[in-house]
Design a protein around this motif. Structure first.
Motif, PDB file in Angstrom:
ATOM      1  N   LEU A 102      44.910  -8.225  -3.980  1.00 38.72           N
ATOM      2  CA  LEU A 102      43.575  -7.907  -4.509  1.00 38.72           C
ATOM      3  C   LEU A 102      42.697  -8.804  -3.759  1.00 38.72           C
ATOM      4  N   ALA A 103      41.514  -8.182  -3.314  1.00 35.65           N
ATOM      5  CA  ALA A 103      40.500  -8.927  -2.330  1.00 35.65           C
ATOM      6  C   ALA A 103      39.203  -8.936  -3.508  1.00 35.65           C
ATOM      7  N   THR A 104      38.636 -10.231  -3.506  1.00 35.11           N
ATOM      8  CA  THR A 104      37.904 -10.463  -4.445  1.00 35.11           C
ATOM      9  C   THR A 104      37.000 -11.780  -4.020  1.00 35.11           C
ATOM     10  N   ASN A 105      35.924 -11.847  -4.564  1.00 32.77           N
ATOM     11  CA  ASN A 105      34.937 -13.059  -4.108  1.00 32.77           C
ATOM     12  C   ASN A 105      35.422 -14.049  -4.923  1.00 32.77           C
ATOM     13  N   GLY A 106      36.229 -14.241  -5.745  1.00 30.44           N
ATOM     14  CA  GLY A 106      37.044 -15.402  -6.251  1.00 30.44           C
ATOM     15  C   GLY A 106      36.199 -16.020  -7.465  1.00 30.44           C
ATOM     16  N   THR A 107      34.762 -15.638  -7.856  1.00 31.83           N
ATOM     17  CA  THR A 107      34.031 -16.443  -8.549  1.00 31.83           C
ATOM     18  C   THR A 107      34.142 -16.183  -9.984  1.00 31.83           C
ATOM     19  N   LEU A 108      34.855 -15.076 -10.504  1.00 30.18           N
ATOM     20  CA  LEU A 108      35.453 -14.717 -11.536  1.00 30.18           C
ATOM     21  C   LEU A 108      36.663 -14.934 -12.134  1.00 30.18           C
ATOM     22  N   ILE A 109      37.397 -15.722 -11.461  1.00 29.96           N
ATOM     23  CA  ILE A 109      38.697 -16.192 -11.972  1.00 29.96           C
ATOM     24  C   ILE A 109      38.639 -17.225 -12.611  1.00 29.96           C
ATOM     25  N   ASP A 110      39.359 -17.320 -13.564  1.00 32.51           N
ATOM     26  CA  ASP A 110      39.601 -18.472 -14.391  1.00 32.51           C
ATOM     27  C   ASP A 110      41.218 -18.605 -14.793  1.00 32.51           C
ATOM     28  N   GLU A 111      41.410 -19.536 -15.860  1.00 32.31           N
ATOM     29  CA  GLU A 111      43.264 -19.529 -15.773  1.00 32.31           C
ATOM     30  C   GLU A 111      43.631 -18.231 -16.269  1.00 32.31           C
ATOM     31  N   THR A 112      43.112 -17.777 -17.290  1.00 25.86           N
ATOM     32  CA  THR A 112      43.494 -16.455 -17.874  1.00 25.86           C
ATOM     33  C   THR A 112      43.489 -15.153 -16.825  1.00 25.86           C
ATOM     34  N   ILE A 113      42.341 -15.184 -16.142  1.00 21.40           N
ATOM     35  CA  ILE A 113      42.471 -14.113 -15.093  1.00 21.40           C
ATOM     36  C   ILE A 113      43.665 -14.347 -14.169  1.00 21.40           C
ATOM     37  N   ALA A 114      43.788 -15.746 -13.684  1.00 21.57           N
ATOM     38  CA  ALA A 114      44.847 -15.975 -12.931  1.00 21.57           C
ATOM     39  C   ALA A 114      46.223 -15.690 -13.389  1.00 21.57           C
ATOM     40  N   ARG A 115      46.451 -15.653 -14.610  1.00 21.33           N
ATOM     41  CA  ARG A 115      47.733 -15.495 -15.196  1.00 21.33           C
ATOM     42  C   ARG A 115      47.790 -13.959 -15.017  1.00 21.33           C
ATOM     43  N   LYS A 116      46.677 -12.982 -15.583  1.00 24.74           N
ATOM     44  CA  LYS A 116      46.786 -11.821 -15.399  1.00 24.74           C
ATOM     45  C   LYS A 116      47.372 -11.209 -14.091  1.00 24.74           C
ATOM     46  N   ILE A 117      46.484 -11.577 -13.124  1.00 26.17           N
ATOM     47  CA  ILE A 117      46.938 -11.284 -11.830  1.00 26.17           C
ATOM     48  C   ILE A 117      48.312 -11.619 -11.336  1.00 26.17           C
ATOM     49  N   LYS A 118      49.115 -12.640 -11.856  1.00 25.31           N
ATOM     50  CA  LYS A 118      50.346 -12.787 -11.590  1.00 25.31           C
ATOM     51  C   LYS A 118      51.093 -11.860 -12.373  1.00 25.31           C
ATOM     52  N   ASP A 119      51.155 -11.560 -13.939  1.00 21.90           N
ATOM     53  CA  ASP A 119      51.620 -10.931 -14.627  1.00 21.90           C
ATOM     54  C   ASP A 119      51.686  -9.460 -14.144  1.00 21.90           C
ATOM     55  N   ALA A 120      50.285  -8.940 -13.778  1.00 24.17           N
ATOM     56  CA  ALA A 120      50.289  -7.532 -13.118  1.00 24.17           C
ATOM     57  C   ALA A 120      51.271  -7.300 -11.858  1.00 24.17           C
ATOM     58  N   GLY A 121      51.843  -8.504 -11.292  1.00 22.26           N
ATOM     59  CA  GLY A 121      52.698  -8.155 -10.068  1.00 22.26           C
ATOM     60  C   GLY A 121      51.693  -7.993  -8.727  1.00 22.26           C
ATOM     61  N   ILE A 122      50.501  -8.813  -8.685  1.00 22.38           N
ATOM     62  CA  ILE A 122      49.806  -8.540  -7.582  1.00 22.38           C
ATOM     63  C   ILE A 122      50.645  -9.774  -6.823  1.00 22.38           C
ATOM     64  N   LEU A 123      50.716  -9.395  -5.295  1.00 25.73           N
ATOM     65  CA  LEU A 123      51.547 -10.514  -4.645  1.00 25.73           C
ATOM     66  C   LEU A 123      50.683 -11.235  -3.963  1.00 25.73           C
ATOM     67  N   ARG A 124      49.466 -11.022  -3.526  1.00 25.21           N
ATOM     68  CA  ARG A 124      48.299 -11.810  -3.031  1.00 25.21           C
ATOM     69  C   ARG A 124      47.200 -11.770  -3.222  1.00 25.21           C
ATOM     70  N   VAL A 125      46.300 -12.628  -3.351  1.00 27.90           N
ATOM     71  CA  VAL A 125      44.864 -12.564  -3.642  1.00 27.90           C
ATOM     72  C   VAL A 125      44.000 -13.122  -2.338  1.00 27.90           C
ATOM     73  N   ALA A 126      43.056 -12.241  -1.715  1.00 37.25           N
ATOM     74  CA  ALA A 126      42.235 -12.521  -0.695  1.00 37.25           C
ATOM     75  C   ALA A 126      40.953 -12.951  -1.230  1.00 37.25           C
ATOM     76  N   ILE A 127      40.596 -13.962  -0.929  1.00 32.50           N
ATOM     77  CA  ILE A 127      39.152 -14.384  -1.383  1.00 32.50           C
ATOM     78  C   ILE A 127      38.329 -14.754  -0.256  1.00 32.50           C
ATOM     79  N   SER A 128      37.063 -14.378  -0.114  1.00 30.88           N
ATOM     80  CA  SER A 128      36.163 -14.510   0.898  1.00 30.88           C
ATOM     81  C   SER A 128      35.344 -15.926   1.008  1.00 30.88           C
ATOM     82  N   ILE A 129      35.552 -16.628   2.046  1.00 34.52           N
ATOM     83  CA  ILE A 129      35.182 -17.912   2.156  1.00 34.52           C
ATOM     84  C   ILE A 129      34.341 -17.860   3.618  1.00 34.52           C
ATOM     85  N   ASP A 130      32.949 -17.821   3.571  1.00 34.86           N
ATOM     86  CA  ASP A 130      32.138 -17.685   4.866  1.00 34.86           C
ATOM     87  C   ASP A 130      31.324 -18.696   5.289  1.00 34.86           C
ATOM     88  N   GLY A 131      32.030 -19.835   5.006  1.00 34.94           N
ATOM     89  CA  GLY A 131      31.475 -21.018   5.634  1.00 34.94           C
ATOM     90  C   GLY A 131      32.299 -22.058   5.395  1.00 34.94           C
TER      91      GLY A 131
END
Length: 382
Positions: A102-131
């Motif tokens: 999953l490639a995301t800007n990360g700003t919408l992730i809370d604990e619930t979303i993080a658990r759903k990411i894990k439960d969906a079987g997503i192996l890696r999350v890429a978040i953009s940090i531009d500074g």
């Protein structure tokens, strides 16, 4: 760009070249986004745009892909977390044997979303940090607080047991912080940090003149990256949209008396620079297939064709797979098979995706520039 734990790669160039197969498919699920990034490839908007692929269409495309290929599927946007069916999509792809990131800007992730990411079987999350700090990042992302929210998203995903990757687009505004971003990734024990060199596409076209690095500085950054790659084996460091990095690693290894191999340089020794159309494909929110997300030329349409049909028969993809078709400096270069230049930058500069890379300082021995070429790198008739 996103390589997940457990991925098994062939370790010889010969094996990799036996057949062109899609190793990575980037899927722009939506153009909707909550940020206003000045470099946005997708020209994202706060509202949902018309015509985006429906859930059943996406499932059918996944099924077609999985019947023939087993790529890593990178779900992106816009902001993919805006799609209510994002976790259904990820779960469906995983159920078909695909590895999903999953490639995301990360700003919408809370604990619930993080658990759903894990439960969906997503192996890696890429978040953009531009500074390396909030001031620089937030100015690029155009929303105050986006840096802190993205860092928090990374921490929550990591806490949930999912690999994290930091993506960073390098341009004039933040080039002085490349080391700060790297140190941030090291401090967070990120699994990977991928540096993207700005490509003039989407909103990036409007900032190209003011933000694109001069060719020599581009080269300097890539040499700095090589130094970090050699010094830090605890993190995956990758240059993206920077194909001449693969020339540089060969030049530097030769200078250092090192025989390039999988053991010494990992997959960087086995792969090449521009993989668009040969190992990478991009699917737009409308179902249009492109060689990559930064090269806006249509190879096919999945509302009318199967992915296999596009991948195997597209004339554009066939062009991208033949380094003998490259023109001018790229065509004359002895590194063309391992670099190939950025086809998207060539397309932006000349309208021809087979033309020479305009931001490369290297001149093949004996090459005489075509009048008017090499201007960005300071090599042509100025």
């Amino acid at each position: 760009m996103v390589l997940c734990t457990g991925e098994k790669e062939d370790t010889t160039m010969e094996k990799m070249n036996m057949k062109h197969v899609p190793r990575l498919i980037f899927w722009e699920l939506t153009a909707q986004c909550n940020l206003k990034c000045i470099h946005c490839r997708a020209v994202a908007m706060p509202e949902k745009m018309k015509g985006e692929l429906a859930t059943d269409e996406i499932f059918n495309i996944i099924d077609d892909i999985a019947k023939v290929y087993k790529p890593i599927l990178v779900l992106t946007g816009g902001e993919p977390l805006y799609r209510e069916d994002i976790f259904d999509i990820a779960s469906h792809a995983v159920s078909k044997g695909l590895r999903v990131a999953l490639a995301t800007n990360g700003t919408l992730i809370d604990e619930t979303i993080a658990r759903k990411i894990k439960d969906a079987g997503i192996l890696r999350v890429a978040i953009s940090i531009d500074g390396g700090d909030a001031q620089v990042h937030d100015s690029f992302r155009a929303i105050p607080g986006s840096f802190d929210a993205a860092i928090n998203g990374l921490k929550l995903v990591q806490k949930a047991g999912v690999e994290i990757q930091i993506n960073s687009t390098i341009a004039k505004h933040n080039v002085h912080q490349v080391a700060d971003i790297f140190n941030l990734a090291l401090g967070m024990k990120a699994n990977a940090v991928h540096y993207f060199m700005l490509v003039p596409v989407g909103c990036g076209v409007m900032i190209a003149d003011s933000e694109m690095l001069p060719a020599q500085q581009y080269e300097d950054v890539l040499n700095w990256m090589y130094d970090q790659f050699r010094a830090h084996k605890e993190i995956e460091l990758k240059a993206t949209c920077a194909p001449h990095y693969y020339r540089i690693i060969r030049q530097r290894a030769k200078q250092d008396g090192i025989k390039l191999s999988f053991e010494t340089h990992g997959m960087a020794a086995m792969t090449k620079g521009c993989l668009a159309g040969s190992a990478v494909a991009f699917i737009s929110r409308l179902g249009v297939v492109q060689p990559c997300g930064y090269l806006p030329v249509a190879a096919g349409n999945l509302r009318k064709q199967t992915f296999e049909d596009v991948w195997e028969h597209s004339a554009i993809f066939k062009d991208m797979r033949d380094p003998a078709l490259l023109k001018d400096k790229c065509g004359a270069c002895e590194y063309r098979a391992v670099c190939a230049g950025c086809r998207a930058r060539a397309y932006y500069e000349t309208g021809d995706y087979l033309d020479e890379e305009p931001y490369c300082i290297y001149v093949p021995e004996g090459y005489v520039a075509t009048p008017g070429k090499g201007i960005k790198a300071g090599l042509g008739n100025l």
